[in-house]
Scaffold this motif. Structure first.
Motif, PDB file in Angstrom:
ATOM      1  N   GLU A 102       0.437  12.149 -10.003  1.00 21.47           N
ATOM      2  CA  GLU A 102       1.008  10.807 -10.022  1.00 21.47           C
ATOM      3  C   GLU A 102       0.598   9.904  -8.858  1.00 21.47           C
ATOM      4  O   GLU A 102       0.939   8.721  -8.845  1.00 21.47           O
ATOM      5  N   SER A 103      -0.134  10.447  -7.889  1.00 19.36           N
ATOM      6  CA  SER A 103      -0.646   9.553  -6.843  1.00 19.36           C
ATOM      7  C   SER A 103      -1.950   8.884  -7.263  1.00 19.36           C
ATOM      8  O   SER A 103      -2.532   8.132  -6.498  1.00 19.36           O
ATOM      9  N   LEU A 104      -2.404   9.203  -8.464  1.00 18.34           N
ATOM     10  CA  LEU A 104      -3.587   8.510  -8.985  1.00 18.34           C
ATOM     11  C   LEU A 104      -3.130   7.543 -10.068  1.00 18.34           C
ATOM     12  O   LEU A 104      -2.065   7.706 -10.643  1.00 18.34           O
ATOM     13  N   SER A 105      -3.964   6.569 -10.369  1.00 18.05           N
ATOM     14  CA  SER A 105      -3.619   5.685 -11.480  1.00 18.05           C
ATOM     15  C   SER A 105      -3.883   6.455 -12.781  1.00 18.05           C
ATOM     16  O   SER A 105      -4.596   7.457 -12.783  1.00 18.05           O
ATOM     17  N   ALA A 106      -3.280   5.984 -13.865  1.00 17.06           N
ATOM     18  CA  ALA A 106      -3.376   6.719 -15.134  1.00 17.06           C
ATOM     19  C   ALA A 106      -4.829   6.929 -15.553  1.00 17.06           C
ATOM     20  O   ALA A 106      -5.221   8.002 -16.009  1.00 17.06           O
ATOM     21  N   GLY A 107      -5.643   5.904 -15.361  1.00 17.21           N
ATOM     22  CA  GLY A 107      -7.044   6.009 -15.747  1.00 17.21           C
ATOM     23  C   GLY A 107      -7.788   7.008 -14.861  1.00 17.21           C
ATOM     24  O   GLY A 107      -8.585   7.814 -15.338  1.00 17.21           O
ATOM     25  N   GLU A 108      -7.477   6.955 -13.569  1.00 11.77           N
ATOM     26  CA  GLU A 108      -8.133   7.883 -12.633  1.00 11.77           C
ATOM     27  C   GLU A 108      -7.798   9.331 -12.989  1.00 11.77           C
ATOM     28  O   GLU A 108      -8.641  10.215 -12.938  1.00 11.77           O
ATOM     29  N   ARG A 109      -6.538   9.530 -13.374  1.00 16.71           N
ATOM     30  CA  ARG A 109      -6.087  10.867 -13.760  1.00 16.71           C
ATOM     31  C   ARG A 109      -6.942  11.385 -14.914  1.00 16.71           C
ATOM     32  O   ARG A 109      -7.385  12.526 -14.929  1.00 16.71           O
ATOM     33  N   ALA A 155      -3.654  -5.227 -20.326  1.00 16.42           N
ATOM     34  CA  ALA A 155      -4.392  -4.870 -21.532  1.00 16.42           C
ATOM     35  C   ALA A 155      -5.878  -4.914 -21.286  1.00 16.42           C
ATOM     36  O   ALA A 155      -6.363  -5.520 -20.332  1.00 16.42           O
ATOM     37  N   TYR A 156      -6.596  -4.245 -22.158  1.00 12.30           N
ATOM     38  CA  TYR A 156      -8.057  -4.292 -22.132  1.00 12.30           C
ATOM     39  C   TYR A 156      -8.602  -4.909 -23.404  1.00 12.30           C
ATOM     40  O   TYR A 156      -9.678  -5.450 -23.446  1.00 12.30           O
ATOM     41  N   ARG A 157      -7.836  -4.734 -24.495  1.00 15.16           N
ATOM     42  CA  ARG A 157      -8.416  -5.122 -25.782  1.00 15.16           C
ATOM     43  C   ARG A 157      -8.247  -6.607 -26.006  1.00 15.16           C
ATOM     44  O   ARG A 157      -7.227  -7.193 -25.659  1.00 15.16           O
ATOM     45  N   THR A 209      -9.904   0.245 -14.025  1.00 16.73           N
ATOM     46  CA  THR A 209      -9.103   1.397 -13.641  1.00 16.73           C
ATOM     47  C   THR A 209      -8.900   1.444 -12.134  1.00 16.73           C
ATOM     48  O   THR A 209      -9.860   1.305 -11.383  1.00 16.73           O
ATOM     49  N   GLY A 210      -7.639   1.627 -11.732  1.00 16.20           N
ATOM     50  CA  GLY A 210      -7.344   1.748 -10.306  1.00 16.20           C
ATOM     51  C   GLY A 210      -7.295   0.427  -9.572  1.00 16.20           C
ATOM     52  O   GLY A 210      -7.218   0.389  -8.355  1.00 16.20           O
ATOM     53  N   ALA A 211      -7.275  -0.698 -10.312  1.00 15.65           N
ATOM     54  CA  ALA A 211      -7.282  -2.007  -9.669  1.00 15.65           C
ATOM     55  C   ALA A 211      -5.943  -2.319  -9.013  1.00 15.65           C
ATOM     56  O   ALA A 211      -5.865  -3.144  -8.115  1.00 15.65           O
ATOM     57  N   GLY A 212      -4.893  -1.661  -9.460  1.00 22.79           N
ATOM     58  CA  GLY A 212      -3.568  -1.934  -8.890  1.00 22.79           C
ATOM     59  C   GLY A 212      -2.629  -2.601  -9.875  1.00 22.79           C
ATOM     60  O   GLY A 212      -1.600  -3.141  -9.481  1.00 22.79           O
ATOM     61  N   LYS A 213      -2.939  -2.537 -11.145  1.00 19.67           N
ATOM     62  CA  LYS A 213      -2.129  -3.228 -12.149  1.00 19.67           C
ATOM     63  C   LYS A 213      -0.744  -2.594 -12.277  1.00 19.67           C
ATOM     64  O   LYS A 213       0.274  -3.286 -12.264  1.00 19.67           O
ATOM     65  N   SER A 214      -0.730  -1.259 -12.393  1.00 20.92           N
ATOM     66  CA  SER A 214       0.564  -0.593 -12.519  1.00 20.92           C
ATOM     67  C   SER A 214       1.391  -0.781 -11.257  1.00 20.92           C
ATOM     68  O   SER A 214       2.607  -0.961 -11.315  1.00 20.92           O
ATOM     69  N   THR A 215       0.707  -0.774 -10.134  1.00 18.44           N
ATOM     70  CA  THR A 215       1.403  -0.996  -8.874  1.00 18.44           C
ATOM     71  C   THR A 215       2.074  -2.362  -8.889  1.00 18.44           C
ATOM     72  O   THR A 215       3.225  -2.506  -8.463  1.00 18.44           O
ATOM     73  N   LEU A 216       1.354  -3.342  -9.403  1.00 16.48           N
ATOM     74  CA  LEU A 216       1.925  -4.684  -9.495  1.00 16.48           C
ATOM     75  C   LEU A 216       3.210  -4.667 -10.330  1.00 16.48           C
ATOM     76  O   LEU A 216       4.213  -5.272  -9.952  1.00 16.48           O
ATOM     77  N   ALA A 224       6.488   1.265 -19.151  1.00 17.28           N
ATOM     78  CA  ALA A 224       5.521   1.838 -18.222  1.00 17.28           C
ATOM     79  C   ALA A 224       4.328   2.410 -18.965  1.00 17.28           C
ATOM     80  O   ALA A 224       4.378   2.648 -20.175  1.00 17.28           O
ATOM     81  N   GLN A 225       3.280   2.648 -18.209  1.00 18.01           N
ATOM     82  CA  GLN A 225       2.029   3.119 -18.800  1.00 18.01           C
ATOM     83  C   GLN A 225       2.198   4.496 -19.441  1.00 18.01           C
ATOM     84  O   GLN A 225       1.688   4.749 -20.522  1.00 18.01           O
ATOM     85  N   THR A 226       2.909   5.365 -18.756  1.00 20.73           N
ATOM     86  CA  THR A 226       3.174   6.676 -19.330  1.00 20.73           C
ATOM     87  C   THR A 226       4.585   6.640 -19.877  1.00 20.73           C
ATOM     88  O   THR A 226       5.535   6.449 -19.128  1.00 20.73           O
ATOM     89  N   GLY A 281       0.846  -1.205   0.000  1.00 22.29           N
ATOM     90  CA  GLY A 281       0.000   0.000   0.000  1.00 22.29           C
ATOM     91  C   GLY A 281       0.870   1.239   0.000  1.00 22.29           C
ATOM     92  O   GLY A 281       1.976   1.226   0.526  1.00 22.29           O
ATOM     93  N   TYR A 282       0.379   2.295  -0.631  1.00 15.74           N
ATOM     94  CA  TYR A 282       1.140   3.551  -0.633  1.00 15.74           C
ATOM     95  C   TYR A 282       0.939   4.284   0.688  1.00 15.74           C
ATOM     96  O   TYR A 282       1.836   4.893   1.227  1.00 15.74           O
ATOM     97  N   LEU A 283      -0.307   4.253   1.147  1.00 17.25           N
ATOM     98  CA  LEU A 283      -0.633   4.915   2.402  1.00 17.25           C
ATOM     99  C   LEU A 283      -0.886   3.829   3.432  1.00 17.25           C
ATOM    100  O   LEU A 283      -1.385   2.759   3.083  1.00 17.25           O
TER     101      LEU A 283
END
Ligand SMILES: Nc1ncnc2c1ncn2[C@@H]1O[C@H](COP(=O)(O)OP(=O)(O)OP(=O)(O)O)[C@@H](O)[C@H]1O
Ligand SMILES: Nc1ncnc2c1ncn2[C@@H]1O[C@H](COP(=O)(O)OP(=O)(O)OP(=O)(O)O)[C@@H](O)[C@H]1O
Ligand SMILES: [Mg+2]
Ligand SMILES: [Mg+2]
Lengths: 613, 598
Positions: free
Chosen positions: B491-498, A548-550, A387-394, A432-434, A360-362
């Motif tokens: 950057e504390s949000l996920s890309a989609g949330e942003r 991925a989503y597609r 979105t926000g599921a934690g994929k990038s974090t993984l 990375a995503q970005t 966790g971040y926090l």
């Protein structure tokens, strides 16, 4: 030997002297040299006053009174004054050069330490500190810590100068010397009061300069948003606040300076007048002669300016302490990642295990919890989740950008924490995503300084479907891409980032939504390229984890991990998940369902129209 | 940065000092105020400086060597008068400093604000490679250099010049022979000064360049921390940084050596002058052409002359870099804004349904080839238009022209029949809002970010806005709700949330025309479909242009514009294009293949 400690508490001056001690400890040799040079300068300045007094009595006055002089006397005069001037000049050069060498060496040393720390500290630490602040820690703060070194040798030379001057004055005449003993401390005290008064004003101005810079930085960085929402005028108002505050602070500093400068300047002048007055009395009573008076008066003139160096050093101390503290915050930060000794020796596709991982971040919010899965070598696995599921974090855990709070991530059975430094990057590559591009050439952005031939680079670009547009650029691989790659379109940036990973031929490739900005056709070609690239003659050379989503991307995968809310909800093939997991089905079929819904609505509309017609 | 761009930004960088002064006065009129009184005060304080040498001469000639021996009362009176002179000087000095400070700081603040405002109108900020850092330094460190120079150097410089001039006059008054000796001794310094100055400014020019290189090297591991870490290029990064730090250290030390040398040459000249004056003075004294007091007073005058010479040589270097900084800021202000706000003269349009027309629009980025060629399009009110095309085909460029982030190279973009260039920004930005490809968020709370376009919106309205896009659950899942910090660049949000936040922000701004440039590219399909459906409802009454690679958007649109290599090659509703066998058919086939693959 450890760096001497700077006291944590105590007055600014005391702490400031602590910083000076560190400086001297770091650069003892050059410090000694510059102090010697500065003492030469101090001695020669006093000698200048003495020489004038001496020659008034022994050469000038006799000549004026007798109406004649000798060549010898003239030669003595010339060589005396020239000699003093030359030695003085040597002292000045030595002092300034010494101070410069010391100041710039200290800056370099601390910049090296700070940037080493940046490279060592974990990503988490970077996230907690703003870019602007980190840049200023390495630049402005290091600079302001060591500004004080510039006047330091001179100040020490001035102390020597004062000692010599006092001796010279007492040798000339006790009463005149007493005037000096009154004036010099007064000048010094005025200096101290001035610095004390100025210090908070200067600190405030410094803080406001940082504020102005921060607003400007942020406003220009988000310029596109500012512009698209038409907030230029509002942003200008926001900027006006700190700018006007800085203006007022600067004016306050100037007022203080304007008040004290004439005092510090005027005191030695009044001192000269006092010397003349006392001097006349002394000459009348026969205690001193004209030469003594002239000498002491001239000394006042000579010392009036350099004595300020003491004030400069005292005045710089607070700034230096602030800079030191800010730099120390970086240098003493802990939490650098620990590395083991283990190596990854295999050349085949990697095996990935995630066992009981929590992160966790926090503190109050787990982003990943109870993560458990294994990916066998050579498999391609799609990670799917909202979105926000934690994929990038993984992905950041898999590449050990962060460590899990619980559980372990293993590659080829080795816990990532046991691996030697840099070992993981030899096997694993993350897109990375970005897409982040450095302000460098396209080649530099792909090789990142690694030893890859142009053929390798072109091959990677070909798979990433970037060869076409790079060839079309006038300077090809040598084209500079600008800060964060601003001269490229979104899809072009993504393909460069993809090529960066591919050129390394990783054993585990992790793609975090790495084709979101490319059009469907290009994406299809990238996927086809990937499919053939990860399979060499002997079978799969690369394990692939793709977020991925597609469906096309998912269809590349041998298996699918479906996650939500930091947990794995299902693991299996696409077909299995589609029948077993409704949430998964809703997500991947969303477009088709939407298209169907539209079709139905359109038909309904048509029916409705038909009915009314 | 290319050479031509550099010259665009550094407009007027080669202007002479006088031109800079003129331009500077125009930008900051405060600088020109109240010079009459300030000048008189400055003269007074300069004049006060010769009090001491005169006192010495009087004391020696009249006080010590009076006919009846030392004359105490004469010296006492004289010292009293001189002391008053010193105090008067101090007062004048205080007033001069304060007046100058108020004028210059007000002027600089005005200039800073003007430059800041102007930078936002410069095309480089949004479309070119000019480093933003360099722009930031135009309104920060460049102005600070000028301000600090004025604080520490500028004032001293002016006073020094005055003092030199005055000392020269008084020297000639006492003895023209000795005055000539002094000037003669300083000739080598003045002669070498030009050379040394050149060496110094060259050295400091290199120092500045090296600082820039060092800063950009240092910024790598900071801004690109994740890439540096995940590709384990720490060693290479550190090597680059070390090299740039070392480079800077060397050049800075060298510049310091040159400064030290210059300063010591001043000292040598002063020593030479002392020796020369004494020698010639003694010879004159032997001839009875000078008194002892005059000669000794002269020694004080020499230091009155040589101190400011030394100070001025040093300050001159600072003056150069301050002037250069000033010119750079003025250069930014003088750079023509490509996209100019017609302001008060501009057309103010009524809110309501909007029609957009592109007439023969060409566009090229600075120094580039045309990326849009002869684009013609008409977007009718209430229409939902989708823009599709390959990567790099010019879609984002089209969107930026539509929202007037840039102006066409030729041709025109019209809103309700009015050329966009003639509409006041205020009216334009109210009507047309774009959500860019990268949803940039400021390092502030969620609420502050969403409210950015319309600061007057209440918290309750914000909550409603999230709700209307179906994001209530997400908002509630955040520990601090609307007050949650989003981190740097979000950057504390996920890309989609942003992206979702950027979408809410645009929706709150409530424009007539909403332009979405891949605004949901990182959002999962389920959420995307839901958000789009919600947007569609909210957009009733609005016109929308949506750029997307996910062709579901095109399927839902009223009209599709297909871009290929900078041209619109096809247009029409999805149903017509999909069977036409052109670019769109291909794109759509890949999309269907992707969507239903497996
Ligand atoms: N640096 C951070 N600090 C605090 N919270 C964070 C940070 N980064 C991500 N989060 C939160 O962690 C959760 C997971 O984020 P993550 O980026 O892993 O999502 P994701 O699955 O990649 O989403 P997306 O599909 O939008 O990319 C999100 O709710 C996000 O708000
Ligand atoms: N600031 C810039 N300076 C120079 N060239 C640019 C700049 N921005 C974009 N280009 C070029 O203009 C062309 C069109 O870019 P644009 O961003 O409009 O493409 P796009 O259709 O939006 O692509 P994508 O789908 O990848 O976002 C590209 O070839 C790109 O390299
Ligand atoms: Mg993500
Ligand atoms: Mg684009």
């Amino acid at each position: 030997m450890p760096v001497p400690k700077v006291p944590d508490k105590g007055s600014v001056t005391r702490r400031g002297f602590g910083v000076l001690r560190v400086a001297i400890w770091e650069e003892p040799g050059i410090f000694a040299l510059s102090v010697l040079a500065s003492m030469l300068y101090g001695g020669m300045t006093v000698a200048g006053g003495w020489a004038l007094g001496w020659s008034t009595d022994h050469v000038i006055r006799p000549a004026f009174e007798s109406g004649e002089t000798t060549t010898g006397a003239i030669v003595t005069l010339i060589s005396l004054f020239l000699g003093i001037a030359i030695l003085n000049a040597i002292g000045v050069v030595g002092r300034r050069l010494g101070a410069g060498v010391m100041q710039f060496r200290l800056q370099a040393t601390y910049r090296n330490r700070v940037t080493r720390q940046y490279l060592k500290l974990p990503l988490e630490w970077h996230h907690q500190h703003s870019t602007g602040m980190l840049l200023s820690n390495a630049n402005a703060d290091v600079e302001s810590t060591w500004f004080v070194i510039a006047p330091l040798p001179m100040a020490i030379g001035v102390i020597a100068m004062l000692v010599f001057a006092t001796i010279a004055m007492f040798a000339a005449d006790v009463w005149l010397a007493l005037v000096g003993c009154l004036v010099f401390p007064l000048v010094f005290i005025a200096n101290v009061i001035f610095q004390r008064y100025l210090q908070p004003l200067a600190t405030r101005a410094q803080q406001l300069r940082a504020d102005v810079s921060e607003v400007a930085h942020e406003s220009f960085d988000g310029a596109l948003v500012v512009k698209t929402l038409g907030r230029e005028a509002a942003e200008t108002e926001r900027f006006r606040g700190p700018t006007n505050a800085l203006r007022d602070a600067n004016i306050a500093v100037n007022k203080a300076r304007g008040m004290f400068d004439p005092v510090i300047d005027g005191l030695p002048r009044l001192g000269v007048l006092a010397v003349l007055l006392v001097g006349v009395g002394r000459v009348r009573s026969g205690g001193a002669d004209a030469g003594d008076v002239v000498q002491v008066a001239f000394l006042f003139t000579l010392i009036g300016f350099p004595i300020r160096a003491l004030g400069w050093v005292l005045g710089e101390l607070p700034r230096s302490v602030v800079g030191w503290d800010r730099v120390q915050r970086v240098l003493t930060a802990t939490g650098g990642m620990e590395y083991g000794e283990a190596r990854l020796t295999s050349t085949k596709a990697a095996r990935l295990q995630v066992a009981g991982v929590r992160f966790g971040y926090l503190p109050e919010r787990d982003v990943l919890a109870g993560m458990d899965f294994t990916i066998e070598p050579g498999r391609t696995v799609a990670v799917v989740g909202p979105t926000g599921a934690g994929k990038s974090t993984l992905t950041t855990l898999l590449t050990r950008l962060v460590d899990p709070e619980q559980g372990a991530v293993k590659v080829d059975g080795v816990d990532l924490r046991d691996l030697a430094r840099d070992e993981l990057a030899g096997s694993v590559a993350l897109v990375a995503q970005t897409a982040f591009l450095f302000d460098d050439t396209i080649r530099g952005n792909i090789t990142l300084g690694g030893d890859y031939s142009d053929d390798d680079v072109w091959e990677a670009l070909r798979i990433a479907q970037g060869d076409g547009f790079v060839k079309a650029l006038p300077e090809g691989l040598d084209t500079k891409v600008g800060e964060r790659g601003t001269t490229l379109s979104g899809g072009q940036r993504q393909r460069i980032a993809l090529a960066r990973a591919l050129v390394r031929r990783p054993r585990l490739l992790i793609l975090d939504d790495a084709t979101s900005a490319v059009d469907p056709q290009v994406e299809a070609r990238i996927l086809a390229g990937l499919r053939s690239a990860v399979h060499d003659d002997a079978g799969a050379a690369t394990t692939v984890l793709v977020i991925a989503y597609r469906k096309a991307t998912i269809s590349l995968a041998d298996e699918v991990l479906f996650m939500d809310d930091g947990r794995i909800l299902a693991h299996g093939t696409h077909t299995e998940l589609q029948s077993s997991t409704p949430a998964y089905r809703d997500l991947v079929d969303a477009y088709e369902n939407d298209a169907e819904r539209r079709l139905e609505e359109a038909e309904l509309d048509l029916d409705a129209e038909g009915a009314t017609a | 940065m290319s050479a031509a761009e550099a010259s665009r930004l550094d407009h007027g960088d080669n202007a002479g000092g006088l031109q800079t002064l003129k331009d500077g006065l125009k930008v900051s009129p405060e600088l020109g105020r109240g010079w009459g009184l300030t000048g008189i005060l400055a003269l007074t304080m300069t004049a006060g400086r010769i009090v001491v040498p005169i006192a010495v001469q009087q004391t020696i000639d009249k006080g010590l060597s009076g006919p009846n021996g030392p004359d105490m009362s004469y010296v006492a009176w004289m010292c009293l008068v001189c002391a008053l002179g010193v105090i008067l000087t101090a007062g004048a000095s205080y007033l001069t400093t304060v007046r100058l400070a108020i004028n210059s700081e007000s002027g600089l603040a005005t200039m800073r604000i003007k430059a800041f405002r102007h930078v936002h109108d410069l095309p480089v900020l949004t479309q070119s490679t000019e480093r933003r850092g360099a722009l930031v330094s135009r309104v920060t460190s460049d102005v600070d250099t000028v301000s600090q120079f004025l604080q520490f150097g500028g004032f001293i410089f002016i006073v020094s010049l005055g003092q030199m001039a005055l000392a020269t006059v008084v020297m000639f008054f006492y003895s023209w022979q000795l005055a000539l000796v002094v000037l003669l001794c300083f000739i080598p310094l003045f002669a070498s000064l030009k050379y040394l100055q050149r060496a110094m400014s060259a050295a400091y020019g290199v120092v500045r360049a090296k600082v820039g290189e060092m800063l950009s090297a240092i910024s790598e591991p900071v801004v690109g921390a994740q890439v540096v870490r995940s590709y384990a290029i720490e060693k290479r990064t550190q090597d680059r940084i070390d090299a740039s730090i070392e480079d800077y250290r060397k050049t800075a030390t060298k510049a310091q050596a040159i400064t030290g040398l210059t300063f010591s040459i001043g000292g040598l000249a002063a020593g030479l002058a002392n020796a020369g004056v004494l020698t010639v003075g003694v010879l004159l004294g032997v001839d009875k052409q000078a008194t002892l007091g005059e000669l000794l007073a002269f020694m004080f005058l020499v230091s009155l002359f040589s101190d400011p010479v030394q100070i001025a040589t040093q300050v001159l270097t600072d003056a150069r870099s301050a002037f250069a900084g000033w010119r750079r800021v003025l250069g930014v202000i003088a750079t023509p804004a490509d996209v100019v706000d017609p302001g008060e003269d501009g057309v103010k349009q009524a809110r309501g349904p909007i029609t957009v027309e592109f007439n023969h629009v060409d566009f090229a980025y600075p120094e580039g080839e045309l990326v849009l060629r002869d684009v013609n399009a008409r977007i009718a009110p209430h229409r939902r238009v989708a823009v599709v095309g390959e990567t790099g085909s010019g879609k984002t460029t089209f969107a930026k022209l539509l929202t007037r982030l840039m102006d066409p190279t030729s041709g025109a973009v019209r809103l309700d029949g009015v050329d966009a260039r003639e509409i006041s920004f205020e009216s334009l930005r109210e009507r047309v809002v774009m959500v860019p490809q990268d949803g940039y968020l400021f390092d502030a709370s969620l609420a502050e970010n969403v409210r950015f376009g319309r600061p007057e919106v209440t918290d309750a309205e914000l909550v409603t806005a999230f709700e209307s896009l179906g994001l209530t659950d997400w908002l509630e899942s955040l520990p601090d709700g609307l007050q949650s910090p989003v981190g740097q660049r979000g950057e504390s949000l996920s890309a989609g949330e942003r992206q979702l936040v950027a979408l809410v922000r645009a929706n709150i701004a409530d424009p007539d025309l909403l332009v979405l440039d891949e605004a949901t590219s990182a959002v999962d399909p389920g959420t995307e479909v839901r958000v789009n459906a919600a947007l569609e409802r909210l957009m009733a009454g609005r016109t929308s242009v949506t750029i997307a690679h996910r062709l579901s958007t095109a399927e839902a649109a009223d009209e599709v514009l297909v871009f290929d290599d900078g041209k619109i090659v096809e247009r029409g509703p999805h149903a017509e294009l999909v069977g036409a066998g052109g670019v769109y058919t291909q794109l759509h086939d890949s999309w269907i293949a992707q969507r239903s693959a497996v």
